[in-house]
Scaffold this motif. Structure first.
Motif, PDB file in Angstrom:
ATOM      1  N   THR A  43      15.510 -55.711  -0.549  1.00 33.47           N
ATOM      2  CA  THR A  43      15.174 -54.379  -0.064  1.00 33.47           C
ATOM      3  C   THR A  43      13.756 -54.360   0.492  1.00 33.47           C
ATOM      4  O   THR A  43      13.530 -53.969   1.642  1.00 33.47           O
ATOM      5  N   ASN A  44      12.782 -54.775  -0.299  1.00 32.20           N
ATOM      6  CA  ASN A  44      11.377 -54.902   0.114  1.00 32.20           C
ATOM      7  C   ASN A  44      10.909 -56.288  -0.296  1.00 32.20           C
ATOM      8  O   ASN A  44      11.223 -56.754  -1.392  1.00 32.20           O
ATOM      9  N   GLU A 102      14.212 -52.693   4.068  1.00 30.50           N
ATOM     10  CA  GLU A 102      13.143 -51.735   4.342  1.00 30.50           C
ATOM     11  C   GLU A 102      11.881 -52.398   4.908  1.00 30.50           C
ATOM     12  O   GLU A 102      11.594 -52.279   6.074  1.00 30.50           O
ATOM     13  N   LYS A 103      11.099 -53.109   4.045  1.00 32.61           N
ATOM     14  CA  LYS A 103       9.762 -53.545   4.443  1.00 32.61           C
ATOM     15  C   LYS A 103       9.477 -54.988   4.056  1.00 32.61           C
ATOM     16  O   LYS A 103       9.872 -55.444   2.995  1.00 32.61           O
ATOM     17  N   ASP A 150      12.353 -66.724  11.124  1.00 35.54           N
ATOM     18  CA  ASP A 150      12.544 -65.410  11.724  1.00 35.54           C
ATOM     19  C   ASP A 150      12.630 -64.342  10.643  1.00 35.54           C
ATOM     20  O   ASP A 150      13.075 -64.613   9.522  1.00 35.54           O
ATOM     21  N   ILE A 151      12.203 -63.126  11.012  1.00 37.00           N
ATOM     22  CA  ILE A 151      12.229 -62.022  10.064  1.00 37.00           C
ATOM     23  C   ILE A 151      12.825 -60.777  10.707  1.00 37.00           C
ATOM     24  O   ILE A 151      12.760 -60.592  11.925  1.00 37.00           O
ATOM     25  N   SER A 152      13.413 -59.917   9.874  1.00 39.65           N
ATOM     26  CA  SER A 152      13.870 -58.611  10.343  1.00 39.65           C
ATOM     27  C   SER A 152      13.635 -57.602   9.234  1.00 39.65           C
ATOM     28  O   SER A 152      13.822 -57.889   8.049  1.00 39.65           O
ATOM     29  N   ALA A 153      13.185 -56.407   9.639  1.00 38.92           N
ATOM     30  CA  ALA A 153      12.891 -55.331   8.702  1.00 38.92           C
ATOM     31  C   ALA A 153      12.673 -54.042   9.480  1.00 38.92           C
ATOM     32  O   ALA A 153      12.464 -54.073  10.693  1.00 38.92           O
ATOM     33  N   MET A 167      12.586 -55.677  14.584  1.00 42.36           N
ATOM     34  CA  MET A 167      12.430 -54.418  13.878  1.00 42.36           C
ATOM     35  C   MET A 167      13.791 -53.743  13.835  1.00 42.36           C
ATOM     36  O   MET A 167      14.388 -53.478  14.870  1.00 42.36           O
ATOM     37  N   ASN A 168      14.268 -53.488  12.644  1.00 45.30           N
ATOM     38  CA  ASN A 168      15.597 -52.943  12.424  1.00 45.30           C
ATOM     39  C   ASN A 168      15.457 -51.505  11.942  1.00 45.30           C
ATOM     40  O   ASN A 168      14.932 -51.263  10.875  1.00 45.30           O
TER      41      ASN A 168
END
Length: 133
Positions: free
Chosen positions: A59-60, A75-76, A88-91, A108-109
């Motif tokens: 979640t975070n 979320e974050k 790679d990252i998505s949040a 950015m999701n």
């Protein structure tokens, strides 16, 4: 009534080496070496001494150590000044503190219904633009 996991934190301490898959319905802190995938239905904290090689979903996520893999937060994601992330990252929200190292792509999701997979494709491929002189 179901058990409340909001206040509980499971800890993998510094000096611990773990290989496999970790899943939890509560918050987790990792300060050791971890190789494998992590799926947390809660908050994940990776301490300064942590070294994670694998994909992460939570979640975070707060990263203060090293990560090599795909990181997906509902979320974050916070990259602390001591963090080193290759992948790679998505949040929804991304916080990158001065001094952190990030080598990868970010997405950015804005939806909270599903995690974004690194294998997700655009609904339609981008079309080339023709520029005339």
């Amino acid at each position: 009534m179901g058990k409340n996991y909001d206040q509980e934190i499971s800890i993998l301490s510094h000096g611990l080496k773990f290989e496999g898959k970790l899943s939890s319905e509560g918050n987790v802190r990792i300060d050791g070496d971890f190789t494998g995938d992590i799926v947390i239905n809660g908050n994940l904290t990776l301490g300064e001494k942590s070294d994670v090689k694998g994909n992460i979903k939570a979640t975070n996520i707060t990263i203060s150590g090293k990560v090599d893999g795909i990181v997906e937060a509902l979320e974050k994601i916070i990259l602390d000044s001591s963090s080193k992330l290759v992948g790679d990252i998505s949040a929804k929200i991304l916080v990158v503190n001065e001094g952190s190292i990030f080598d990868g792509k970010s997405k950015m999701n804005n939806t909270s219904s599903n995690y974004v997979s690194s294998h997700d494709k655009l609904e339609s491929e981008p079309k080339p633009v023709k520029i005339e002189k």
